[in-house]
Design a protein around this motif. Structure first.
Motif, PDB file in Angstrom:
ATOM      1  N   UNK A 115       0.855  -1.187   0.000  1.00 32.77           N
ATOM      2  CA  UNK A 115       0.000   0.000   0.000  1.00 32.77           C
ATOM      3  C   UNK A 115       0.888   1.232   0.000  1.00 32.77           C
ATOM      4  N   UNK A 116       0.387   2.301  -0.616  1.00 29.61           N
ATOM      5  CA  UNK A 116       1.129   3.550  -0.694  1.00 29.61           C
ATOM      6  C   UNK A 116       0.347   4.645   0.023  1.00 29.61           C
ATOM      7  N   UNK A 117       1.040   5.390   0.862  1.00 27.12           N
ATOM      8  CA  UNK A 117       0.403   6.478   1.594  1.00 27.12           C
ATOM      9  C   UNK A 117       0.056   7.602   0.626  1.00 27.12           C
ATOM     10  N   UNK A 118      -1.193   8.051   0.629  1.00 24.35           N
ATOM     11  CA  UNK A 118      -1.582   9.130  -0.282  1.00 24.35           C
ATOM     12  C   UNK A 118      -1.001  10.491   0.098  1.00 24.35           C
ATOM     13  N   UNK A 119      -0.515  10.635   1.331  1.00 25.29           N
ATOM     14  CA  UNK A 119       0.043  11.912   1.764  1.00 25.29           C
ATOM     15  C   UNK A 119       1.534  12.036   1.473  1.00 25.29           C
ATOM     16  N   UNK A 120       2.318  11.061   1.913  1.00 31.49           N
ATOM     17  CA  UNK A 120       3.775  11.198   1.802  1.00 31.49           C
ATOM     18  C   UNK A 120       4.402  10.274   0.761  1.00 31.49           C
ATOM     19  N   UNK A 121       3.620   9.348   0.224  1.00 38.17           N
ATOM     20  CA  UNK A 121       4.130   8.453  -0.808  1.00 38.17           C
ATOM     21  C   UNK A 121       4.916   7.264  -0.277  1.00 38.17           C
ATOM     22  N   UNK A 122       4.981   7.077   1.027  1.00 42.11           N
ATOM     23  CA  UNK A 122       5.684   5.925   1.586  1.00 42.11           C
ATOM     24  C   UNK A 122       4.994   4.645   1.132  1.00 42.11           C
ATOM     25  N   UNK A 123       5.788   3.656   0.772  1.00 36.91           N
ATOM     26  CA  UNK A 123       5.269   2.369   0.327  1.00 36.91           C
ATOM     27  C   UNK A 123       5.486   1.354   1.435  1.00 36.91           C
TER      28      UNK A 123
END
Length: 69
Positions: free
Chosen positions: A50-58
């Motif tokens: 999953x990818x965070x929609x705020x910071x782009x962390x995967x």
């Protein structure tokens, strides 16, 4: 996830998570700037990542997949 003593805040952008990290949310308590954006829960067990929609962390789930039967 392990905390790195020499890491700068939110330096990493990819993490491996296991069952103990569930329910998964970003930012996680282990992140240096745990309050850097609103908390969002990520359904990592359904797709394996999953990818965070705020910071782009995967986040990559390395545990047993929780599929629907």
């Amino acid at each position: 996830m392990s905390r790195h003593a020499n890491a700068t805040p939110n330096e990493k952008n990819e993490y491996q998570v296991t069952e103990k990290d569930l329910p998964l949310h970003c930012p996680t308590p282990e992140m240096s700037l745990w309050n850097s954006h609103p908390r969002v829960f990520l359904p990592v067990t359904e797709t394996g990542s999953a990818k965070c929609p705020y910071c782009g962390a995967v986040f990559n789930y390395v545990g047993e997949k929780h599929g629907h039967h």
